[in-house]
Design a protein around this motif. Structure first.
Motif, mmCIF file in Angstrom:
data_model
loop_
_atom_site.group_PDB
_atom_site.id
_atom_site.type_symbol
_atom_site.label_atom_id
_atom_site.label_comp_id
_atom_site.label_asym_id
_atom_site.label_seq_id
_atom_site.Cartn_x
_atom_site.Cartn_y
_atom_site.Cartn_z
ATOM 1 N N THR A 103 0.846 -1.197 0.000
ATOM 2 C CA THR A 103 0.000 0.000 0.000
ATOM 3 C C THR A 103 0.880 1.245 0.000
ATOM 4 O OG1 THR A 103 -1.828 -1.123 1.092
ATOM 5 C CG2 THR A 103 -1.760 1.274 1.303
ATOM 6 N N ALA A 104 1.918 1.249 0.805
ATOM 7 C CA ALA A 104 2.835 2.394 0.853
ATOM 8 C C ALA A 104 3.501 2.608 -0.494
ATOM 9 C CB ALA A 104 3.881 2.179 1.948
ATOM 10 N N ARG A 105 3.976 1.542 -1.102
ATOM 11 C CA ARG A 105 4.630 1.664 -2.417
ATOM 12 C C ARG A 105 3.684 2.206 -3.481
ATOM 13 N NH1 ARG A 105 6.137 -3.909 -1.363
ATOM 14 N NH2 ARG A 105 8.049 -3.837 -0.147
ATOM 15 N N ARG A 106 2.455 1.725 -3.487
ATOM 16 C CA ARG A 106 1.490 2.114 -4.514
ATOM 17 C C ARG A 106 0.982 3.546 -4.370
ATOM 18 N NH1 ARG A 106 -2.261 -1.851 -7.126
ATOM 19 N NH2 ARG A 106 -1.206 -3.847 -7.062
ATOM 20 N N TYR A 107 0.700 3.950 -3.144
ATOM 21 C CA TYR A 107 -0.036 5.193 -2.936
ATOM 22 C C TYR A 107 0.746 6.305 -2.250
ATOM 23 C CZ TYR A 107 -3.771 1.981 -4.084
ATOM 24 O OH TYR A 107 -4.551 1.041 -4.710
ATOM 25 N N TYR A 108 1.933 5.985 -1.723
ATOM 26 C CA TYR A 108 2.676 6.993 -0.955
ATOM 27 C C TYR A 108 4.137 7.067 -1.376
ATOM 28 C CZ TYR A 108 -1.431 6.765 2.032
ATOM 29 O OH TYR A 108 -2.722 6.792 2.502
ATOM 30 N N GLY A 124 7.865 6.552 6.642
ATOM 31 C CA GLY A 124 8.190 7.190 5.384
ATOM 32 C C GLY A 124 9.224 6.405 4.620
ATOM 33 N N ALA A 125 9.376 6.789 3.380
ATOM 34 C CA ALA A 125 10.348 6.137 2.514
ATOM 35 C C ALA A 125 11.760 6.557 2.923
ATOM 36 C CB ALA A 125 10.084 6.520 1.060
ATOM 37 N N ASP A 126 12.703 5.649 2.719
ATOM 38 C CA ASP A 126 14.099 5.979 2.995
ATOM 39 C C ASP A 126 14.702 6.694 1.785
ATOM 40 O OD1 ASP A 126 14.683 3.994 1.094
ATOM 41 O OD2 ASP A 126 15.309 2.518 2.586
ATOM 42 N N ALA A 127 15.994 6.907 1.800
ATOM 43 C CA ALA A 127 16.673 7.686 0.754
ATOM 44 C C ALA A 127 16.527 7.075 -0.635
ATOM 45 C CB ALA A 127 18.154 7.848 1.098
ATOM 46 N N VAL A 128 16.323 5.761 -0.722
ATOM 47 C CA VAL A 128 16.159 5.126 -2.035
ATOM 48 C C VAL A 128 14.697 4.850 -2.355
ATOM 49 C CG1 VAL A 128 18.492 4.164 -2.143
ATOM 50 C CG2 VAL A 128 16.642 2.822 -1.137
ATOM 51 N N GLY A 129 13.787 5.327 -1.489
ATOM 52 C CA GLY A 129 12.359 5.204 -1.771
ATOM 53 C C GLY A 129 11.683 3.971 -1.225
ATOM 54 N N ASP A 130 12.386 3.189 -0.414
ATOM 55 C CA ASP A 130 11.796 1.976 0.155
ATOM 56 C C ASP A 130 11.147 2.265 1.503
ATOM 57 O OD1 ASP A 130 12.649 0.361 -1.962
ATOM 58 O OD2 ASP A 130 14.568 -0.059 -0.986
ATOM 59 N N SER A 147 6.014 -7.843 12.092
ATOM 60 C CA SER A 147 6.567 -8.603 10.981
ATOM 61 C C SER A 147 5.547 -8.641 9.840
ATOM 62 C CB SER A 147 6.929 -10.021 11.418
ATOM 63 O OG SER A 147 5.770 -10.682 11.886
ATOM 64 N N ALA A 148 6.059 -8.398 8.665
ATOM 65 C CA ALA A 148 5.231 -8.460 7.459
ATOM 66 C C ALA A 148 6.103 -8.870 6.295
ATOM 67 C CB ALA A 148 4.589 -7.102 7.182
ATOM 68 N N PRO A 149 5.644 -9.791 5.487
ATOM 69 C CA PRO A 149 6.453 -10.178 4.334
ATOM 70 C C PRO A 149 6.623 -9.022 3.369
ATOM 71 C CG PRO A 149 4.322 -11.346 4.372
ATOM 72 C CD PRO A 149 4.385 -10.476 5.581
ATOM 73 N N ALA A 150 7.757 -8.971 2.740
ATOM 74 C CA ALA A 150 8.059 -7.894 1.776
ATOM 75 C C ALA A 150 7.297 -8.090 0.483
ATOM 76 C CB ALA A 150 9.551 -7.844 1.496
#
Length: 118
Positions: free
Chosen positions: A42-47, A101-107, A115-118
């Protein structure tokens, strides 16, 4: 537990009023929430690129006690069921919050202790 990636202003307003609500509640009639394993996608897609967010952890039993209905509904474009929270979330149901929030490379990464699978 349920999780919500929140806008800082929505979280600040919740701490002032005692209830978390967001634009999706007004627009769609429910607040979008995720299971732990759904948060990162969800974070990757929308934020993407956001560094100023807050991750909230909600106790589903506390929501039920407060009379806030939660339903898991199929989301076609994600091919998964997601939790939809049908009402403002009382602060009593918020168990923990973290800067998110995202780190310096956007992850994005889940906070320690979740715990959550990547």
């Amino acid at each position: 537990m349920l999780y919500r990636i929140a806008e800082p202003n929505d979280w600040q307003h919740a701490r002032q009023t005692g209830f978390f609500a967001s634009a999706d509640l007004a627009a769609e009639g429910f607040i979008h929430a995720s299971e732990a394993h759904q948060v990162l996608e969800t974070a990757r897609r929308y934020y993407a690129g956001r560094v100023d967010l807050v991750l909230l952890e909600w106790d589903e039993a506390a929501l039920a006690t407060a009379g806030v209905r939660v339903a898991r509904e199929w989301v076609e474009n994600r091919q998964q069921h997601f939790a939809h929270v049908f009402g403002p979330v009382p602060l009593a149901a918020v168990r923990r919050s973290w800067p998110f929030g995202a780190d310096a490379v956007g992850d994005f990464a889940m906070p320690a202790g979740i715990s959550a699978p990547a």
